[in-house]
Design a protein around this motif. Structure first.
Motif, PDB file in Angstrom:
ATOM      1  N   LEU A  55      -0.414  15.307  -7.961  1.00 13.77           N
ATOM      2  CA  LEU A  55      -0.575  15.318  -6.502  1.00 13.77           C
ATOM      3  C   LEU A  55      -1.229  16.605  -6.010  1.00 13.77           C
ATOM      4  O   LEU A  55      -1.989  16.597  -5.056  1.00 13.77           O
ATOM      5  N   THR A  88      11.264   9.086  -0.149  1.00 12.00           N
ATOM      6  CA  THR A  88      10.862   7.798  -0.697  1.00 12.00           C
ATOM      7  C   THR A  88       9.491   7.422  -0.126  1.00 12.00           C
ATOM      8  O   THR A  88       9.124   7.856   0.961  1.00 12.00           O
ATOM      9  N   GLY A  89       8.754   6.619  -0.884  1.00 10.14           N
ATOM     10  CA  GLY A  89       7.434   6.195  -0.422  1.00 10.14           C
ATOM     11  C   GLY A  89       7.369   4.690  -0.333  1.00 10.14           C
ATOM     12  O   GLY A  89       6.950   4.022  -1.267  1.00 10.14           O
ATOM     13  N   VAL A  90       7.835   4.167   0.781  1.00  9.80           N
ATOM     14  CA  VAL A  90       7.847   2.707   0.939  1.00  9.80           C
ATOM     15  C   VAL A  90       7.230   2.327   2.275  1.00  9.80           C
ATOM     16  O   VAL A  90       7.232   3.114   3.214  1.00  9.80           O
TER      17      VAL A  90
ATOM     18  N   LYS B  85       0.772   6.166   9.724  1.00  8.72           N
ATOM     19  CA  LYS B  85       2.045   5.534   9.406  1.00  8.72           C
ATOM     20  C   LYS B  85       2.327   5.667   7.905  1.00  8.72           C
ATOM     21  O   LYS B  85       3.431   6.010   7.500  1.00  8.72           O
ATOM     22  N   ASP B  86       1.311   5.413   7.097  1.00 10.34           N
ATOM     23  CA  ASP B  86       1.481   5.527   5.640  1.00 10.34           C
ATOM     24  C   ASP B  86       1.825   6.950   5.226  1.00 10.34           C
ATOM     25  O   ASP B  86       2.657   7.165   4.350  1.00 10.34           O
ATOM     26  N   ASN B  89       5.420   7.696   6.209  1.00 12.44           N
ATOM     27  CA  ASN B  89       6.404   6.967   5.404  1.00 12.44           C
ATOM     28  C   ASN B  89       6.440   7.417   3.957  1.00 12.44           C
ATOM     29  O   ASN B  89       7.268   6.949   3.185  1.00 12.44           O
ATOM     30  N   GLY B  90       5.506   8.270   3.579  1.00  9.03           N
ATOM     31  CA  GLY B  90       5.438   8.675   2.179  1.00  9.03           C
ATOM     32  C   GLY B  90       4.716   7.650   1.327  1.00  9.03           C
ATOM     33  O   GLY B  90       4.537   7.846   0.129  1.00  9.03           O
ATOM     34  N   PHE B  91       4.291   6.542   1.944  1.00  7.27           N
ATOM     35  CA  PHE B  91       3.632   5.501   1.160  1.00  7.27           C
ATOM     36  C   PHE B  91       2.243   5.936   0.710  1.00  7.27           C
ATOM     37  O   PHE B  91       1.760   5.530  -0.351  1.00  7.27           O
ATOM     38  N   SER B  93       1.472   8.931  -0.334  1.00  9.43           N
ATOM     39  CA  SER B  93       1.686   9.658  -1.598  1.00  9.43           C
ATOM     40  C   SER B  93       1.985   8.691  -2.731  1.00  9.43           C
ATOM     41  O   SER B  93       1.515   8.870  -3.859  1.00  9.43           O
ATOM     42  N   ARG B  94       2.767   7.665  -2.429  1.00 12.55           N
ATOM     43  CA  ARG B  94       3.098   6.659  -3.437  1.00 12.55           C
ATOM     44  C   ARG B  94       1.796   6.032  -3.981  1.00 12.55           C
ATOM     45  O   ARG B  94       1.647   5.846  -5.179  1.00 12.55           O
TER      46      ARG B  94
END
Lengths: 320, 259
Positions: A55, A88-90, B85-86, B89-91, B93-94
């Protein structure tokens, strides 16, 4: 490709505020090993995870994950790792099932295989019943478990978990511990876990590195770390912290700075030979007329090690 | 293992579309406002088209571009909102932790935003027809109007995605959309340039690229295929897109970079 991590002289300095988050860190994790990075908030744990998981880039040193250089071959590294960051990444607008399927599709699974994988993983993290609900309605613990399922989609060789149990209730924490142990034992997944909880590192990890102020200050198995600080611990409590302060001064003069740690009216003394030195300590303090409230002799726990090591660092820093 | 960039882009775009549809309040208000412009201004202001400057033009055709640009900008703004938004939400990075193409991760929400824009524009044109819209250049003119709407929306999507990727913050991205108001209203919004009274507004309208968008749309809707009048909108789009997409690309590069 293999499930190992090799880190050499890794450093990261953030331009903003010139913060040295990681300083010259080196360690290696073997395939199939359960390795923990233990340290307080701001010690550099998350920064290390972010570098190893591609990252962010390091400002110095090198690191290879799954046999690939994290800076030169990030795409290859990403295929073999699973990562659960501290946050968390959702996507709250998808259902649990949809999100796992999406993740599987992104990893190149066929549609059918992605569906199967979702069923398997939902079962593993016990979210089958909530599979069709939107993630926005999940509790914190459920999100964490789903996040863990997402990290497992590609059957990673190496799992990175950045404080995976912080803020969880005991039952969710136990569920995650169990799953991590299962993955490590049954699948041989290498696990790199960061935690602030000594108990967590002690009961899960084969080997632990203690990190503080961006530096590794000790590495070893829980047993080795315990042995490293001397065999025994004498804990004394006094009626007031004035007494404990005086006692600290007296004992420090006799036993050296790093071996005595005071926490208000409590003193912890690290000794080689418990029974013998316990008597000596009591005799010295008695001779000075200091009244001891309680005395306790014990083997060190990881908490004690952590306390001692971080305390040693403070002493060094203040001494500079 | 691993997908082509097309597959990645498709997967991430499809997911953005899905989340947009599941949040109807992310597009309904803008669509209502755009339709509202059309109905209210047509109902309340259409009398002024009797003025000689309008040369007998239909006010509905005159005001329709305002409504279309409003719908286009609103739809394109969805791109930036999706990205923010992503990130929050951490999405985001996911997704960065997967082998997915970095370009696809940024492009997905932008394409979804463009699609939203396209549909909103179509709906507004449909409402226009229901209200009795007549187009001087017929179907070809409508296609041209759609193209201009998409082009102008793309410029705005670049802007909104750029702000989102740079600030990574919902409030900042929201604040960024306030450019909507000067863009729409400091222009030849209600009356032709010659009828604008205040000197400051004339200056603002001259600087505002939306003016050229309005003019080119109005040309095909009311007057016909007049090449240079149409080109002013196209040129405004090319310039604006060059600037905002460069901005978005630089911001995206920074957001996915590992600095």
């Amino acid at each position: 490709m293999n499930g190992s991590i090799e880190v050499k002289n890794l450093s990261k300095t953030f331009k903003k505020g010139n913060v040295k988050a990681v300083r010259d860190v080196s360690f290696s994790v073997k395939e199939g090993e359960f390795f923990a990075f233990l340290g307080p908030n701001g010690a550099g744990k998350s920064t290390t995870v972010q570098i190893l998981t591609t990252l962010i880039n390091a400002t110095g040193g090198e690191a290879a994950v799954a046999g690939h250089d994290v800076i030169r071959e990030p795409e290859k590294v990403r295929r073999y790792i699973g990562v659960a960051l501290q946050e968390t990444g959702v996507d709250p607008d998808l259902t649990g099932r949809e999100l796992i399927e999406l993740q599987a599709n992104i990893f190149g699974f066929s549609k059918d295989r992605a569906k199967e994988r979702a069923v398997e993983l939902l079962e593993i993290v016990q979210l089958t019943e909530s599979a069709e609900r939107r993630i926005g309605n999940y509790s914190g613990g459920m999100r964490r478990r789903l996040d863990l399922a997402l990290t497992l989609v590609n059957e990673p060789k190496i799992l990175f978990l950045d404080e995976p149990t912080t803020g969880l209730d005991p039952s969710n924490r136990m569920a995650i511990w169990k799953e991590l142990q299962r993955l490590n034992e049954e699948k041989g997944t290498t696990i790199f876990l960061t935690t602030q909880y000594l108990e967590e590192a002690d009961s899960l990890a084969h080997r632990i590195s203690i990190i503080n102020h961006g530096e590794i200050v000790a590495t070893g198995t829980p047993k080795e770390l315990k042995a490293q600080i001397g065999s025994d611990l004498v804990t004394l409590t006094f009626i007031s912290d004035i007494d404990s302060g005086t006692a600290e001064d007296i004992l420090k003069r006799q036993m050296g700075a790093s071996e005595v740690i005071r926490q208000s009216e409590k003193l912890t003394v690290y000794v080689k030979d418990g029974a013998k030195q316990l008597l000596e300590i009591v005799r010295i303090l008695d001779g000075e007329g200091i009244e001891i409230e309680t005395v306790n002799l014990s083997s060190p726990t990881l908490d004690d090690i952590f306390l001692k090591i971080t305390n040693d660092q403070e002493v060094e820093t203040h001494g500079e | 293992m691993g997908n082509s960039i097309w597959k990645d882009t498709w997967l991430i775009t499809a997911r953005s579309i899905k989340t947009t549809l599941r949040n109807p309040f992310s597009f309904i208000p803008n669509l209502m406002i755009s339709a509202f412009f059309l109905l209210v201004y047509e109902g309340g202001l259409s009398g002024i088209s009797q003025l000689p400057t309008f040369e007998g033009a239909n006010y509905l055709a005159f005001i329709l571009p305002v409504s279309i640009v409003s719908a286009a900008i609103g739809g394109a703004g969805g791109a930036g909102q999706g990205i923010v938004k992503d990130i929050e939400n951490g999405f985001f990075s996911r997704l960065l932790l997967t082998p997915a193409s970095r370009l696809a991760i940024v492009l997905g929400p932008i394409i979804a935003g463009m699609l939203q824009l396209f549909i909103q524009t179509l709906l507004i044109i449909g409402i226009g027809y229901l209200l009795g819209l007549e187009v001087a250049t017929g179907f070809g003119g409508i296609l041209f109007v759609l193209m201009i709407a998409i082009g102008w929306g793309l410029a705005f999507a670049g802007y909104s995605a750029g702000v989102a990727l740079r600030t990574k913050n919902a409030q900042a991205a929201q604040a960024g959309t306030f450019i909507f108001f000067p863009l729409i209203f400091l222009s030849t919004t209600f009356v032709p340039y010659e009828l604008i009274d205040a000197q400051w507004l004339k200056i603002a309208a001259t600087i505002n690229p939306t003016t050229y968008i309005f003019e080119s749309m109005r040309t095909v809707l009311i007057d016909g295929w007049i090449f240079w009048d149409l080109m002013q909108g196209v040129i405004a789009i090319v310039i604006a897109c060059t600037i905002t997409i460069t901005f978005a690309a630089l911001s995206a590069k920074k957001a996915v970079a590992r600095g």
